[in-house]
Design a protein around this motif. Structure first.
Motif, mmCIF file in Angstrom:
data_model
loop_
_atom_site.group_PDB
_atom_site.id
_atom_site.type_symbol
_atom_site.label_atom_id
_atom_site.label_comp_id
_atom_site.label_asym_id
_atom_site.label_seq_id
_atom_site.Cartn_x
_atom_site.Cartn_y
_atom_site.Cartn_z
ATOM 1 N N ALA A 120 28.310 36.535 51.000
ATOM 2 C CA ALA A 120 28.943 37.970 51.227
ATOM 3 C C ALA A 120 29.388 38.315 49.711
ATOM 4 O O ALA A 120 29.788 37.454 48.934
ATOM 5 C CB ALA A 120 30.198 38.014 52.190
ATOM 6 N N LEU A 121 29.074 39.770 49.477
ATOM 7 C CA LEU A 121 29.797 40.200 48.330
ATOM 8 C C LEU A 121 30.870 40.966 48.701
ATOM 9 O O LEU A 121 30.758 42.141 49.201
ATOM 10 C CB LEU A 121 28.565 41.087 47.663
ATOM 11 C CG LEU A 121 29.172 41.756 46.213
ATOM 12 C CD1 LEU A 121 29.307 40.680 45.378
ATOM 13 C CD2 LEU A 121 27.849 42.454 45.580
ATOM 14 N N HIS A 122 32.238 40.740 47.961
ATOM 15 C CA HIS A 122 33.467 41.270 48.534
ATOM 16 C C HIS A 122 33.960 41.929 47.220
ATOM 17 O O HIS A 122 34.382 41.451 46.237
ATOM 18 C CB HIS A 122 34.303 40.062 49.100
ATOM 19 C CG HIS A 122 35.697 40.492 49.398
ATOM 20 N ND1 HIS A 122 35.861 41.154 50.378
ATOM 21 C CD2 HIS A 122 36.934 40.151 48.769
ATOM 22 C CE1 HIS A 122 37.265 41.375 50.685
ATOM 23 N NE2 HIS A 122 37.741 40.613 49.714
ATOM 24 N N LEU A 123 34.685 42.964 47.313
ATOM 25 C CA LEU A 123 35.547 43.802 46.545
ATOM 26 C C LEU A 123 37.285 42.978 46.741
ATOM 27 O O LEU A 123 37.458 43.156 47.634
ATOM 28 C CB LEU A 123 35.766 44.950 46.792
ATOM 29 C CG LEU A 123 36.781 45.886 45.870
ATOM 30 C CD1 LEU A 123 36.653 45.913 44.503
ATOM 31 C CD2 LEU A 123 36.921 47.374 46.331
ATOM 32 N N ASP A 124 37.527 42.574 45.559
ATOM 33 C CA ASP A 124 38.989 41.799 45.577
ATOM 34 C C ASP A 124 39.733 42.777 44.988
ATOM 35 O O ASP A 124 39.752 43.533 44.126
ATOM 36 C CB ASP A 124 38.830 40.679 44.861
ATOM 37 C CG ASP A 124 40.116 39.906 44.879
ATOM 38 O OD1 ASP A 124 40.780 39.902 45.797
ATOM 39 O OD2 ASP A 124 40.675 39.311 43.869
ATOM 40 N N HIS A 125 40.889 43.087 45.993
ATOM 41 C CA HIS A 125 42.133 43.966 45.382
ATOM 42 C C HIS A 125 41.716 45.351 45.345
ATOM 43 O O HIS A 125 41.912 45.920 44.016
ATOM 44 C CB HIS A 125 42.945 43.433 44.393
ATOM 45 C CG HIS A 125 43.763 42.259 44.855
ATOM 46 N ND1 HIS A 125 45.014 42.524 45.672
ATOM 47 C CD2 HIS A 125 43.739 40.959 44.808
ATOM 48 C CE1 HIS A 125 45.585 41.160 45.877
ATOM 49 N NE2 HIS A 125 44.399 40.168 45.223
ATOM 50 N N GLY A 126 41.002 46.158 46.191
ATOM 51 C CA GLY A 126 40.590 47.447 46.113
ATOM 52 C C GLY A 126 41.956 48.239 45.946
ATOM 53 O O GLY A 126 42.734 48.051 46.792
ATOM 54 N N ALA A 127 42.027 49.106 44.943
ATOM 55 C CA ALA A 127 43.502 49.691 44.636
ATOM 56 C C ALA A 127 43.693 51.106 45.575
ATOM 57 O O ALA A 127 44.734 51.393 45.861
ATOM 58 C CB ALA A 127 43.833 49.831 43.186
ATOM 59 N N ASP A 128 42.494 51.580 46.016
ATOM 60 C CA ASP A 128 42.344 52.885 46.698
ATOM 61 C C ASP A 128 41.256 53.064 47.266
ATOM 62 O O ASP A 128 40.159 52.286 47.205
ATOM 63 C CB ASP A 128 42.763 54.013 45.611
ATOM 64 C CG ASP A 128 42.011 54.034 44.431
ATOM 65 O OD1 ASP A 128 40.789 53.757 44.498
ATOM 66 O OD2 ASP A 128 42.157 54.272 43.425
ATOM 67 N N PHE A 129 41.235 54.364 48.199
ATOM 68 C CA PHE A 129 39.964 54.604 48.902
ATOM 69 C C PHE A 129 38.946 54.761 47.998
ATOM 70 O O PHE A 129 37.807 54.257 48.366
ATOM 71 C CB PHE A 129 40.246 55.971 49.911
ATOM 72 C CG PHE A 129 39.168 56.379 50.725
ATOM 73 C CD1 PHE A 129 38.733 55.543 51.767
ATOM 74 C CD2 PHE A 129 38.210 57.242 50.207
ATOM 75 C CE1 PHE A 129 37.704 55.873 52.520
ATOM 76 C CE2 PHE A 129 37.137 57.774 50.801
ATOM 77 C CZ PHE A 129 36.922 57.024 51.997
ATOM 78 N N GLU A 130 38.855 55.322 46.856
ATOM 79 C CA GLU A 130 37.842 55.598 46.257
ATOM 80 C C GLU A 130 37.119 54.528 45.568
ATOM 81 O O GLU A 130 35.841 54.528 45.413
ATOM 82 C CB GLU A 130 38.264 56.532 44.974
ATOM 83 C CG GLU A 130 38.631 58.209 45.450
ATOM 84 C CD GLU A 130 39.903 58.221 45.907
ATOM 85 O OE1 GLU A 130 40.766 57.281 45.910
ATOM 86 O OE2 GLU A 130 39.957 59.273 46.723
ATOM 87 N N VAL A 131 37.918 53.565 45.178
ATOM 88 C CA VAL A 131 37.090 52.410 44.645
ATOM 89 C C VAL A 131 36.441 51.547 45.866
ATOM 90 O O VAL A 131 35.294 50.794 45.568
ATOM 91 C CB VAL A 131 38.342 51.315 44.300
ATOM 92 C CG1 VAL A 131 37.760 49.920 43.722
ATOM 93 C CG2 VAL A 131 38.936 51.925 42.839
#
Length: 311
Positions: free
Chosen positions: A78-89
């Motif tokens: 799986a490819l995961h975004l860690d700690h997305g700060a906001d909706f846009e990211v």
């Protein structure tokens, strides 16, 4: 094999009493070391990208490196975004090929955290992507995450049912005593995970995937190598691996590891360049760093996560 979501991974991990390693990636050698180890250990793996990694390596480069790893290693990734700060990211990563994202609204109040998390969940689920939310705040510094000790807070079990029900998140990151960064606890301090909080959350969220951030153990082997080869590091300790193994046997289905990777990689580069100060070929010293990554990840999979031979 194509990228997968964490849904099936977590279901099997929960039933099998192990956790999946979510290892942060920044360059080719780190991705190679992680995925080669997971392939040989017959373990699923989560490749995790922080905001800092996207700024450093560029989203497009990271996607292509992960695609290459998928061609070489026949294991679920799986490819995961860690700690997305906001909706846009989060939206950028969902649209850009990630199979999983984290929206970190833990710095907001409870109501605003739920509102933001639900917005990301609605967008992600329409596109087949899963979402991790967070309740409670870990202390420490790592990439764009910076929380002072006095601002840290344990997860409140009284909030978890409402948060999960109203947001629709697929997994929940909680704060029970782990900490971001390599230097979590000074010598003499006693790291202690609040298993009582974890058990209460398990009771309220039966069979729901829980995530631990800030779970590096600060390997003293690599700290010693760095210091012996000219590096200056604070004396510190991380989370004891036996505590993490205990957590992995419960509802904790994902354990994040970043700082240990950085220490292993840096130790390899320093050791190689000190051994041969005339070296100028990056393939020589990065090969040592990559080998350290592979060795570390193999150890974590077998002795901490318990996910070896689960495929």
């Amino acid at each position: 094999m194509a990228l997968v979501t964490t849904t099936e991974m977590f279901k099997k991990a929960y039933e099998g009493g192990y956790a999946i390693g979510a290892f942060n990636v920044n360059n080719m050698e780190i991705i190679q070391g992680i995925t080669e180890a997971a392939g040989e250990m017959k373990s699923p793996v989560i490749l995790q990208v922080s905001a800092g990694a996207r700024k450093y390596a560029n989203h497009a480069y990271l996607i292509k490196l992960v695609e290459a790893a998928l061609e070489v290693n026949d294991i679920p990734m799986a490819l995961h975004l860690d700690h997305g700060a906001d909706f846009e990211v989060c939206k950028s990563c969902i649209d850009g090929g990630f199979s999983s994202v984290m929206i970190d609204g833990s710095h907001h109040n409870f109501a605003d955290n739920m509102e933001l998390t639900k917005k990301v969940v609605d967008y992600a689920h329409e596109r087949g992507v899963v979402v991790e939310g967070e309740l409670g705040q870990l202390a420490g510094v790592e990439d764009d995450v910076n929380v002072a000790a006095e601002d840290a807070s344990y997860t409140n079990p009284d909030q978890v049912e409402e948060f999960v029900a109203k947001t629709g998140v697929d997994s929940l990151a909680i704060a029970i005593g782990t900490s971001h960064g390599a230097f979590k606890f000074k010598p003499g301090q006693k790291p202690q995970l609040r298993f009582d909080i974890l058990e209460e959350i398990e009771r309220r969220l039966p069979q729901f995937p829980i995530v631990l951030h800030g779970a590096s153990s600060v390997s003293q082997e690599y700290v010693k190598i760095i210091k012996e080869n000219g590096g200056k590091l604070e004396d510190a300790i991380g989370i004891p691996e036996d505590m993490l193994r205990q957590a992995a046997k419960s509802s904790v289905c994902k354990i994040n590891i970043d700082s240990d990777l950085r220490l292993a990689f840096t130790a390899g580069v320093r050791q190689a360049l000190v051994a041969d100060p005339t070296a100028f070929d990056p393939r020589a010293y990065l090969k040592v760093a990559r080998s350290n990554i592979k060795e570390l990840v193999s150890h974590k999979i077998k002795n901490v996560l318990g996910s070896d031979n689960t495929l």
